[in-house]
Write an enzyme that holds these catalytic residues in place. Sequence first.
Site, PDB file in Angstrom:
ATOM      1  CG  LEU A  29      10.774  17.587  43.017  1.00 45.36           C
ATOM      2  CD1 LEU A  29      10.886  18.090  44.866  1.00 45.36           C
ATOM      3  CD2 LEU A  29      11.348  16.079  43.573  1.00 45.36           C
ATOM      4  CG  HIS A  33       7.872  14.109  41.684  1.00 45.88           C
ATOM      5  ND1 HIS A  33       8.243  14.960  40.900  1.00 45.88           N
ATOM      6  CD2 HIS A  33       8.564  13.024  42.093  1.00 45.88           C
ATOM      7  CE1 HIS A  33       8.994  14.173  40.909  1.00 45.88           C
ATOM      8  NE2 HIS A  33       8.966  12.947  40.441  1.00 45.88           N
ATOM      9  CE  LYS A 145       3.681   8.535  34.541  1.00 50.11           C
ATOM     10  NZ  LYS A 145       5.319   8.099  34.551  1.00 50.11           N
ATOM     11  CB  VAL A 172      -0.816  13.872  40.574  1.00 48.86           C
ATOM     12  CG1 VAL A 172      -1.063  14.856  41.160  1.00 48.86           C
ATOM     13  CG2 VAL A 172      -1.023  13.258  42.184  1.00 48.86           C
ATOM     14  CB  SER A 181       6.012  12.242  33.894  1.00 49.07           C
ATOM     15  OG  SER A 181       7.655  12.106  33.237  1.00 49.07           O
ATOM     16  CB  SER A 182      10.835  14.568  35.216  1.00 49.03           C
ATOM     17  OG  SER A 182      10.466  13.980  37.240  1.00 49.03           O
ATOM     18  NE  ARG A 183      12.404  10.472  30.953  1.00 44.58           N
ATOM     19  CZ  ARG A 183      12.940   9.026  32.293  1.00 44.58           C
ATOM     20  NH1 ARG A 183      11.159   8.594  32.848  1.00 44.58           N
ATOM     21  NH2 ARG A 183      14.202   8.907  31.811  1.00 44.58           N
TER      22      ARG A 183
END
Length: 279
Positions: A29, A33, A145, A172, A181-183
């Site tokens: 997260l 998120h 997103k 965001v 982004s988690s990536r």
Amino acid sequence: MDVIPTIAAFRQARTRYPTLGLVPTMGFLHEGHLSLVRRAKQECGAAAVSIFVNPTQFGPREDFSTYPRDMERDLAQLRSLGTDLVFTPDVNEVYPPGHATGVDVGVVTEPLEGAVRPGHFRGVATVVCKLFNITQPTRAYFGQKDAQQTVVIRKMVRDLDMPLEVVICPTVREADGLAMSSRNTYLAPAERQAAAVLYRALRAAEKRFAAGERNAEALRDVLRTTIAGEPVAAAPDYVSVADRDTLRELQTVTDGGALLSLAVRFGKTRLIDNIVVGG
Ligand code: AMP
């Protein structure tokens, strides 16, 4: 905060809350998120978050096995926001042997991400449908997103008369404009720096739109040219100026506005971003 890995126990805990906001996630997260969780808690009184890296939305050559995971950190963040329920099923709980049913939302899943990632949106729609059935949310919160995902989910809810409200929340961003982004964690320092070109390209096209440009191909050209100016960025998988609801490419941007979106690789990492203009 209750952390619940099984469907049966979640259904039991769910009965404690008259209204519930759900935030489906794949974990790892970040502030994007968390913005959804805060809004769910604020608007619904109680917030549930699912953390499930859904294998069926990854292609065979995609990053399912290496997708970043940090359950302890995720739970600490959710606890600090006053999250009520966290659903953390394993793959077998969601897809027991013999699972076969899928949700196909049709034509809006075909262009853009759907064209590059065949089967992706069937995986997304199926798991989100299951999460809705399991958690029975009053409202479900998604980020702008993932623009095509918001179109697919809204259409699924409408087409299948699912009894909940879908809420779309703003993207965001980091200080330089990169969408969280988690990536992003995959990016080497030079790639991370270069990735800011995504939002720069979208802003440049938005500026051209604000100056009166309504020819969609001219706006796509602004996106392409800006990305081409960043040597670390690969040639985009797509640049798009599309209808916000049908996702069909436009020739001319009219009063309905348009969704500007793009997907670009930086090294091995594929990033997407978008903005809405007009409308
Ligand atoms: P994911 O964990 O990537 O599946 O994302 C879970 C939810 O968070 C999805 O609805 C995403 O659109 C949303 N989300 C991801 N990144 C952002 C962001 N930067 N801003 C707002 N929402 C986001």
